[in-house]
Design a protein around this motif. Structure first.
Motif, short mmCIF file in Angstrom:
data_model
loop_
_atom_site.label_atom_id
_atom_site.label_comp_id
_atom_site.label_asym_id
_atom_site.label_seq_id
_atom_site.Cartn_x
_atom_site.Cartn_y
_atom_site.Cartn_z
N ALA A 85 46.71 -19.32 24.82
CA ALA A 85 46.35 -20.44 23.69
C ALA A 85 46.92 -21.93 24.39
N ALA A 86 48.26 -21.84 24.52
CA ALA A 86 48.65 -23.20 25.12
C ALA A 86 48.06 -23.83 26.23
N THR A 90 45.95 -25.55 22.94
CA THR A 90 46.15 -24.99 21.51
C THR A 90 47.67 -24.86 21.29
N THR A 91 48.26 -25.40 20.05
CA THR A 91 49.47 -25.44 20.07
C THR A 91 49.95 -24.75 18.84
N THR A 92 49.12 -24.20 18.02
CA THR A 92 49.27 -23.29 16.63
C THR A 92 48.28 -22.41 16.67
N ILE A 122 54.54 -20.84 21.48
CA ILE A 122 54.09 -22.02 20.51
C ILE A 122 54.24 -21.38 19.00
N ASP A 123 53.91 -22.42 18.13
CA ASP A 123 54.33 -22.21 16.83
C ASP A 123 53.30 -21.30 16.13
N TYR A 124 53.41 -20.55 15.26
CA TYR A 124 52.67 -19.66 14.48
C TYR A 124 52.91 -19.31 12.93
#
Length: 493
Positions: A85-86, A90-92, A122-124
């Motif tokens: 994702a990163a 994408t960061t979340t 990353i955040d989730y």
């Protein structure tokens, strides 16, 4: 400034609210603290000349380290999925904590939380898949999960092991209304699909292409209309996930015009694949099997129009990573029928680059609509608008620096998931996120990862923000303000 900056991103084209600012972004303690030209040096400076500075993407529909209803474990865990994702900007992510029949919600949430805690870079957050709406779940466990920050849940109208009947759906919709949660609905008519599939298989039609025949567009459109009708009965907003067919877009648009509280998303596979991809030699078509399946060129155009006019508010990957072998797509090897193939395609890493190239750079959507579809609207609908989804002072410094001139020929060997293939192999696109920042940390730069396992943070989410009617023309809608400037109206009228 009274204190120095930890990070300064200089000379970029910054998309913020309804404006494009040529200037700098200043970051301190993981938050954006300044957006203006000529900021003082940071402990680290990054030159973004010639690049777009956009909010890090939010992928609010992806399946990570999840056992499917068929009992198949996805190929990606929380490490490989978040790394992938990163690299795609994408960061979340908001994947699913999946309840199966007989499981208790608190056990499901604890299990997924522990898997993610030690691996995510990353955040989730989590949605909750609800397959067992028994008394304990409905009276105690689900309200508690919502209070504890899981402000969205997903229900299925298909798959025998997961689906809820109409009576159960009404109960779930009513509970969501009472507690301020958003219900995501996989809308396909289960009996129509079963009826078609049985007759196809009885006649020896087992190849992957018949998956698209069994999942007829009418099954999607009928279930969507029924879900909307049920939600109107109890006054509950719902979101139809992974809209595939042009007829379904029309059902949703018509319902919105009549005042129904229905929102919708679509995904890359419905813009860039068609049913013809399932009709490849041998079992190659299995790589393109997902539910609903890709449709035709007319449906692709309807999805583009739905994004352009606001009928569809979010663009997610529906990343469902199954390997092309006996552990995933082909449980019976060469004897696998279309009914036995794991449903889903990978897309976490390529979600945003595909839309940037084919949407923004080809003039189908504006750069502001790109931000809304990939980040801002997700933040509003899923209770993250205070922290995520926009380049704004006070929000988390989740940023992606996009080079609009970089041309990429997609190849699986350059990606970071564990699926083993990409359905977009060989496609040439333009534009790529070359630097990605998560909470002020540079996590991707120069094609390398700079984030440790477990460094992502869990996001406890607030109630969603709704705006009615959700649909406006691209020309008249306030940029990045369609949802955030509206009151939360989930319990009204």
């Amino acid at each position: 400034m009274e204190q120095g900056l930890d990070l300064t991103i200089r000379h970029g084209r910054i998309v913020t609210g309804d404006a494009i600012i040529e200037g700098d972004v200043g970051v301190r303690d993981g938050r954006i603290v300044a957006i203006e030209p000529g900021l003082p040096p940071g402990a680290r400076d990054i030159d973004a000349a010639g690049r777009w500075v956009l909010p890090g993407g939010i992928d609010s529909h992806c399946h990570v380290e999840q056992l499917s209803g068929m009992g198949v474990m996805g190929a990606d865990d929380f490490y490989s999925a978040t790394v992938s994702a990163a690299f795609g900007g994408t960061t979340t992510i908001i994947p699913f904590a999946a309840q199966h029949r007989g499981m208790a919600v608190p056990d499901v949430v604890r299990d997924y939380a522990e898997r993610a805690r030690t691996k995510a870079v990353i955040d989730y957050g989590f949605h909750l898949i609800l397959a067992n709406p028994d008394d304990r779940t409905m009276m105690r466990d689900l309200p508690e999960a919502i209070r504890n920050g899981i402000s969205s849940l997903k229900v299925y109208m298909t798959y025998d092991s997961m689906k809820l009947d109409d009576y159960q759906l009404l109960d779930v919709f009513d509970l969501a209304r009472e507690h301020g949660a958003l219900v995501m609905v996989h809308a396909e008519n289960n009996d129509m699909i079963k009826w078609l599939a049985r007759r196809l298989i009885e006649r020896g039609h087992t190849a992957p292409k018949f998956h698209a025949v069994a999942h007829d567009p009418l099954a999607e459109a009928e279930a969507t209309n029924r879900a909307i009708t049920l939600s109107r009965l109890v006054g509950t907003p719902i979101l139809i996930v992974h809209v595939a067919g042009g007829s379904t877009v029309e059902v949703i648009r018509s319902a919105q015009t009549l005042g129904a509280r229905v929102l919708a998303e679509s995904c890359p596979q419905y813009l860039f694949l068609t049913a013809e991809d399932l009709d490849r030699a041998g079992l190659e078509g299995a790589k393109y099997c997902c539910s609903p399946p890709p449709r035709d060129a007319g449906s692709q155009e309807a999805i583009w129009q739905g994004f352009a006019d606001g009928t569809l508010l979010t663009y997610s990957s529906d990343h469902a990573p199954y390997r092309f072998d006996e552990t995933g797509k082909l449980p019976k090897g060469e004897r696998t029928t279309f009914k036995e193939m794991a449903n889903g395609v990978p897309g976490l890493e390529l979600r945003m680059p595909l839309l940037f190239s084919e949407g923004v750079l080809k003039g189908r959507i504006s750069i502001h609509q790109f931000v809304e579809l990939t980040a801002a609207n997700h933040a509003d609908l899923y209770g993250l608008s205070r922290r995520k989804g926009r380049v704004a002072i006070g929000t988390d410094a989740d940023l992606a620096l996009w080079n609009p001139d970089r041309e990429v020929r997609i190849a699986y060997d350059d990606l970071h998931d564990r699926v083993g293939y990409t359905p977009y192999e060989g496609k040439v696109i333009k534009g790529w996120p070359e630097v990605v920042v998560s909470r002020g940390r540079v996590v991707v730069e120069n094609g390398r990862l700079h984030a440790e396992r477990g460094s992502g943070q869990y996001l406890r989410r607030e109630a969603p923000i709704f705006a009615w009617p959700p649909r406006c023309s691209g020309a008249s809608r306030p940029r990045a303000g369609l949802l955030s400037e509206a009151l939360a109206g989930a319990k009204s009228g």
